[in-house]
Design an enzyme around this catalytic site. Structure first.
Site, PDB file in Angstrom:
ATOM      1  N   GLU A   1     -14.911  38.815  45.646  1.00  6.26           N
ATOM      2  CA  GLU A   1     -14.337  37.373  44.878  1.00  6.26           C
ATOM      3  C   GLU A   1     -12.794  38.443  44.727  1.00  6.26           C
ATOM      4  OE1 GLU A   1     -14.586  36.686  40.470  1.00  6.26           O
ATOM      5  OE2 GLU A   1     -14.204  34.728  40.595  1.00  6.26           O
TER       6      GLU A   1
ATOM      7  N   GLU B   1     -21.161  30.561  33.102  1.00  5.42           N
ATOM      8  CA  GLU B   1     -19.638  29.819  34.440  1.00  5.42           C
ATOM      9  C   GLU B   1     -19.385  31.169  34.714  1.00  5.42           C
ATOM     10  OE1 GLU B   1     -17.587  26.911  32.593  1.00  5.42           O
ATOM     11  OE2 GLU B   1     -19.493  25.647  32.535  1.00  5.42           O
TER      12      GLU B   1
ATOM     13  N   CYS C   1     -11.406  30.294  39.252  1.00  5.39           N
ATOM     14  CA  CYS C   1     -12.750  30.808  40.253  1.00  5.39           C
ATOM     15  C   CYS C   1     -12.591  29.660  41.510  1.00  5.39           C
ATOM     16  CB  CYS C   1     -13.761  30.160  38.982  1.00  5.39           C
ATOM     17  SG  CYS C   1     -13.514  28.551  38.033  1.00  5.39           S
TER      18      CYS C   1
ATOM     19  N   LYS D   1     -14.207  34.557  21.287  1.00  6.36           N
ATOM     20  CA  LYS D   1     -13.423  36.131  21.356  1.00  6.36           C
ATOM     21  C   LYS D   1     -12.441  35.367  23.081  1.00  6.36           C
ATOM     22  CE  LYS D   1     -13.996  39.582  23.497  1.00  6.36           C
ATOM     23  NZ  LYS D   1     -12.706  39.539  24.749  1.00  6.36           N
TER      24      LYS D   1
HETATM   25  P1  NAD Z   1     -14.255  39.227  32.575  1.00  5.91           P
HETATM   26  O1  NAD Z   1     -15.528  39.340  31.954  1.00  5.91           O
HETATM   27  O2  NAD Z   1     -13.743  40.616  32.444  1.00  5.91           O
HETATM   28  O3  NAD Z   1     -13.686  38.846  30.468  1.00  5.91           O
HETATM   29  C1  NAD Z   1     -13.870  37.266  30.394  1.00  5.91           C
HETATM   30  C2  NAD Z   1     -14.075  37.855  28.659  1.00  5.91           C
HETATM   31  O4  NAD Z   1     -15.305  38.236  28.176  1.00  5.91           O
HETATM   32  C3  NAD Z   1     -13.050  38.117  27.992  1.00  5.91           C
HETATM   33  O5  NAD Z   1     -13.360  37.692  27.424  1.00  5.91           O
HETATM   34  C4  NAD Z   1     -13.611  39.513  28.060  1.00  5.91           C
HETATM   35  O6  NAD Z   1     -13.231  40.754  26.454  1.00  5.91           O
HETATM   36  C5  NAD Z   1     -14.792  39.446  27.991  1.00  5.91           C
HETATM   37  N1  NAD Z   1     -16.260  40.647  27.986  1.00  5.91           N
HETATM   38  C6  NAD Z   1     -16.089  41.248  29.088  1.00  5.91           C
HETATM   39  N2  NAD Z   1     -16.610  42.408  28.678  1.00  5.91           N
HETATM   40  C7  NAD Z   1     -17.735  42.055  27.900  1.00  5.91           C
HETATM   41  C8  NAD Z   1     -18.644  42.534  27.313  1.00  5.91           C
HETATM   42  N3  NAD Z   1     -20.050  43.280  27.472  1.00  5.91           N
HETATM   43  N4  NAD Z   1     -19.369  41.531  26.426  1.00  5.91           N
HETATM   44  C9  NAD Z   1     -18.718  40.699  26.419  1.00  5.91           C
HETATM   45  N5  NAD Z   1     -17.676  39.886  26.026  1.00  5.91           N
HETATM   46  C10 NAD Z   1     -17.212  40.753  27.273  1.00  5.91           C
HETATM   47  O7  NAD Z   1     -13.893  37.948  33.420  1.00  5.91           O
HETATM   48  P2  NAD Z   1     -11.912  37.634  33.700  1.00  5.91           P
HETATM   49  O8  NAD Z   1     -11.468  38.786  34.100  1.00  5.91           O
HETATM   50  O9  NAD Z   1     -11.484  37.856  31.889  1.00  5.91           O
HETATM   51  O10 NAD Z   1     -11.425  36.666  34.399  1.00  5.91           O
HETATM   52  C11 NAD Z   1     -11.828  36.378  35.618  1.00  5.91           C
HETATM   53  C12 NAD Z   1     -13.737  35.790  35.762  1.00  5.91           C
HETATM   54  O11 NAD Z   1     -13.590  34.767  35.418  1.00  5.91           O
HETATM   55  C13 NAD Z   1     -13.937  35.516  37.859  1.00  5.91           C
HETATM   56  O12 NAD Z   1     -14.709  36.593  37.770  1.00  5.91           O
HETATM   57  C14 NAD Z   1     -13.558  34.015  37.343  1.00  5.91           C
HETATM   58  O13 NAD Z   1     -14.016  33.525  38.790  1.00  5.91           O
HETATM   59  C15 NAD Z   1     -14.451  33.514  36.624  1.00  5.91           C
HETATM   60  N6  NAD Z   1     -13.909  31.893  36.120  1.00  5.91           N
HETATM   61  C16 NAD Z   1     -15.430  31.486  35.958  1.00  5.91           C
HETATM   62  C17 NAD Z   1     -15.130  30.283  35.751  1.00  5.91           C
HETATM   63  C18 NAD Z   1     -16.079  29.420  35.768  1.00  5.91           C
HETATM   64  O14 NAD Z   1     -16.605  28.237  35.520  1.00  5.91           O
HETATM   65  N7  NAD Z   1     -17.157  29.581  37.028  1.00  5.91           N
HETATM   66  C19 NAD Z   1     -13.935  30.165  35.630  1.00  5.91           C
HETATM   67  C20 NAD Z   1     -12.803  30.554  35.225  1.00  5.91           C
HETATM   68  C21 NAD Z   1     -13.086  32.642  35.538  1.00  5.91           C
END
Ligand code: NAD
Length: 478
Positions: free
Chosen positions: A379, A250, A284, A174
């Site tokens: 963040e 992650e 991130c 997804k």
């Molecule tokens: P997010 O958590 O809002 O969404 C990520 C994904 O999770 C999306 O596909 C979203 O639809 C899905 N999602 C959201 N709520 C969910 C739930 N309750 N159940 C299942 N799926 C759900 O994050 P974002 O805004 O898309 O990304 C930014 C974040 O990701 C930042 O905090 C960033 O630091 C982190 N990030 C971490 C890494 C790493 O490798 N550690 C890499 C890139 C981004």
């Protein structure tokens, strides 16, 4: 507008209820594609397809060499469609096209690397004194759900679904709702490459109370690999616990960048710019907290300000653009801009930057913010860096570790002993010395604290996506 559907059981399909969502280009602020928007019913049928493909299909049984060939065929097709994939990510999230092209090249490398890594991997054997012989067999775990964020749409999706496939699992991906297109294109290419039906499924839609939660709560799933916000990670972790399945998380970061007086200043300034302004800080691993030793602080800040102001800001589709005049979405822009209010700065001073055109924030450097300010604690996930001077090595380490995150840190020094000493004491999943963003895909990747649980990369991905089985044989009856 072109339509991009789910890919389920080897076929591109609309949502069962016909639902769609507009895919907004954040630079033009107009829809540029129409995307299938799924519900629990679509998530369930994708998991059912993956389950069937795992339990009855050829993928887990075909052997590493055949899988390796199919995955390289996918990589070849991705190479042939690299421009289309890069433009999809750029239109979906406003990333400069030169950076999207880099991401696509890295995505293709993810496919080739894990295809080869799985093929070349060995398992251990344990000869026993008792006349028995034991060995470990790494069986695929089953159905893996991969949930990816919007900041490196294709690159982070491939980082998750590719090792799962290479080790013989079937997958439901997804992608983030804001950046869905490159996932559908890649899944179409997987069909063209000859992947059997149900092996690689893509479902589009939202996270909470929708496709995301339906996938993570489905009892037919054996692994969840997730990249996204720490808060979402906690929710997903609870869903995985309910089904007693392993989850790899992650999550967010608030990277510290330590610049010592003996650093090569040109190099340190270069990476201080890259680490927070590349992809407009929507990374991130961003070096969002900059700590500079007091003796060079003024000179460093002067150079840093000039370098930040020299970035070419513009249309992300223009290859000359270094910094996009658009954050990923209106919602994200609203969040990032909120960190420029007086309460978040808590007395901090904007050295350069501030609001830009449209949904954009310019490369922004803040100084003199107290350690308790929101801009230092939280963040931001945008192009905002907070600079603070320090005096001693111990103070620098303490400042760097003063965070609930622990994804990565950077150290700039020409003193070898200090480099090792400081790297050893930083609480982070990755420490870069005199560089940033360089990765070897065999190395562990992940975070400590609220930055994540588990590690991926090379053998670490293998550990996660397989079930090691001990086989013990009697060799000698005597
Ligand atoms: P997010 O958590 O809002 O969404 C990520 C994904 O999770 C999306 O596909 C979203 O639809 C899905 N999602 C959201 N709520 C969910 C739930 N309750 N159940 C299942 N799926 C759900 O994050 P974002 O805004 O898309 O990304 C930014 C974040 O990701 C930042 O905090 C960033 O630091 C982190 N990030 C971490 C890494 C790493 O490798 N550690 C890499 C890139 C981004």
């Amino acid at each position: 507008m072109d339509f991009y559907g789910h890919i389920i059981d080897g076929v591109e399909v609309p949502s069962l209820d016909g639902g769609t969502m507009d895919d907004i280009d954040p630079y033009t602020r107009q829809p540029w594609a129409s995307i299938a928007s799924g519900t629990k019913a679509d998530a369930d049928r994708a998991v059912a397809a993956a389950r069937r493909a795992f339990d009855e299909g050829p993928w887990p049984r075909m052997g590493f060499e055949k899988r390796q060939q199919l995955m390289h065929r996918l990589a070849d097709l991705m190479e042939a469609h690299a421009d289309e994939l890069a433009m999809a990510d750029t239109r979906d999230m406003g990333k400069p096209i030169t950076q999207s092209r880099h991401d696509v090249a890295r995505s293709i490398w993810n496919v080739r690397f894990f295809a080869d890594h799985a093929r070349m991997s060995m398992s251990e054997a344990y000869p026993m004194d008792s006349g028995h012989h034991a060995y470990a067999q790494m069986d695929p775990a089953g159905v893996a759900v991969a949930i990816s964020p919007w900041n490196f749409p294709l690159m982070l999706a491939t980082w998750k679904f590719v090792p799962a496939l290479a080790w013989g699992n079937t997958v439901v991906l997804k992608p983030a709702e804001d950046t869905p297109v490159s996932a559908t294109i890649t899944a179409r290419l997987a069909i063209e490459a000859g992947f059997p039906p149900g092996v690689f499924n893509v479902v589009h839609g939202y996270g909470p109370d929708s496709v995301g939660s339906a996938l993570t709560e489905n009892p037919d799933v054996d692994r969840i690999t997730f990249t996204g916000e720490s808060g979402t990670g906690k929710v997903i972790s609870r869903a995985a616990a309910a089904n007693l399945i392993p989850v790899s998380l992650e999550l967010g970061g608030k990277g510290a960048n330590l610049v010592f007086e003996d650093a090569d200043l040109d190099n340190a300034v270069h990476w201080a710019v890259e680490s927070i302004f590349r992809n407009a800080g929507q990374v991130c691993l961003a070096g969002s907290r900059l700590y500079v030793q007091r003796g060079i602080y003024e000179e460093f800040m002067l150079r840093y300000k000039h370098a930040a102001e020299a970035l070419v800001v513009g249309d992300p589709k223009d290859p000359a653009t270094q910094f996009s005049a658009a954050l990923a979405s209106e919602q994200h822009f609203t969040k990032v801009r909120s960190y420029l209010d007086e309460q978040s700065l808590a007395g901090g001073r904007v050295v350069t930057g501030g609001l830009g055109d449209g949904w954009s924030v310019r490369p922004t450097i803040i100084a003199d913010a107290p350690a308790t300010a929101r801009v230092i604690k939280e963040e931001i996930f945008g192009p905002i860096v907070v600079a603070t001077p320090f005096d001693t090595e111990d103070e620098a380490i303490a400042l760097a570790n003063d965070t609930r995150y622990g994804l990565n840190a950077m150290v700039f020094t020409e003193n070898l002993s200090r480099a090792h000493r400081v790297a050893g004491k930083l609480r982070a999943g990755t420490v870069w010395v005199n560089c940033f963003f360089i990765r070897d895909l065999r190395a562990p990747f992940g975070g400590v604290g609220e930055s994540g649980v588990g590690r991926e990369g090379g053998n670490f991905s293998r550990e996660f996506f397989t079930e090691p089985k001990a086989v013990v044989m009697q060799i000698d009856r005597g």
